[in-house]
Write an enzyme that holds these catalytic residues in place. Sequence first.
Site, PDB file in Angstrom:
ATOM      1  N   TYR A 129      46.500  14.267   0.942  1.00 34.38           N
ATOM      2  CA  TYR A 129      46.543  14.727  -0.452  1.00 34.38           C
ATOM      3  C   TYR A 129      46.279  13.562  -1.399  1.00 34.38           C
ATOM      4  O   TYR A 129      45.464  13.672  -2.329  1.00 34.38           O
ATOM      5  CB  TYR A 129      47.904  15.353  -0.734  1.00 34.38           C
ATOM      6  CG  TYR A 129      48.086  15.849  -2.149  1.00 34.38           C
ATOM      7  CD1 TYR A 129      47.420  16.982  -2.607  1.00 34.38           C
ATOM      8  CD2 TYR A 129      48.951  15.199  -3.031  1.00 34.38           C
ATOM      9  CE1 TYR A 129      47.594  17.452  -3.898  1.00 34.38           C
ATOM     10  CE2 TYR A 129      49.135  15.665  -4.324  1.00 34.38           C
ATOM     11  CZ  TYR A 129      48.459  16.783  -4.754  1.00 34.38           C
ATOM     12  OH  TYR A 129      48.637  17.238  -6.036  1.00 34.38           O
TER      13      TYR A 129
ATOM     14  N   SER B 198      46.960  13.857 -10.277  1.00 35.10           N
ATOM     15  CA  SER B 198      48.330  13.799  -9.768  1.00 35.10           C
ATOM     16  C   SER B 198      48.836  12.368  -9.800  1.00 35.10           C
ATOM     17  O   SER B 198      48.050  11.413  -9.786  1.00 35.10           O
ATOM     18  CB  SER B 198      48.365  14.311  -8.321  1.00 35.10           C
ATOM     19  OG  SER B 198      49.637  14.127  -7.744  1.00 35.10           O
TER      20      SER B 198
END
Length: 282
Positions: free
Chosen positions: A147, A134
């Site tokens: 995250y 990501s």
Amino acid sequence: MAQLTWLITGCSSGFGEHFVHKIIARGDKVIATARNRRKIEHLKDTGADALQLDITDTQGNIDAVIAKAVSLYGRIDVLVNNAAYIAAGTIEDLDYEQFLEQFNTNLFGTIKVTKSVLPYFREQHHGMLVFIGSLSGWIGHPGVGAYASSKFALEGLAEAVHKETCDLGIRTLLVEPGRFRTNLLSQENLKSIASAIPDYLELSEGLLTRLKEQNQTQPGDPRKLVDIIIDMVREEGVANGREVPFRLPLGLDVYDDMKDKCTSTLKLLQDWQDVIRSTDYA
């Protein structure tokens, strides 16, 4: 290229489901997996196989599922570590168990599946590991620290396994998507905690509002991302005649943000070079 057999985690929605349809269309075989098998039963209509795989399960149970997957076609050629979710909340508002849960899926589960598949890849002297990272593996945005930290850790894992196995016939691809229109921010997948701390109320309210607004309005087309990844694995399309990189950022936002961070890091190294290089024994 010969027909490949793919195993994909997290196929109940998003990138995972798109992978199944796109891979089948290319003529390869797919073993789709998800924590809840009922949510992927419909994928069998495409010609894919469907297996229940909870990547937070024990190593032994995961090993058994991978062995069953291998028995279907006698091999696995590509593993796509795709399963993940976002825990949104400030560092102070999220408790330890919520951090652990985030890492159990985004990192430790990925480690366990990878460990299960690697012996087969080594025996075959062939295989490809695909890690879906990501932009949050490069930038720790406020309110999604859990995250981001799991994705930062995934970067280190992928880079290490790449260097450990590249001489064994095993390839590794770390994909770093930006904001793509998947169900990652849906109510079903996003686990958000509104702040109970006055100092964070404005940040928290703004974050949760933005995440809600961005759901299904993200600029990235997941079908295009999946097509590019399949090209990279099969060394065709956009990858034809080009050396496939280990790290592949995808998305206009990733390009801009990653370039800014690289530029600022190079400036830091230049401006502070005398201090940075001054710590060895005389």
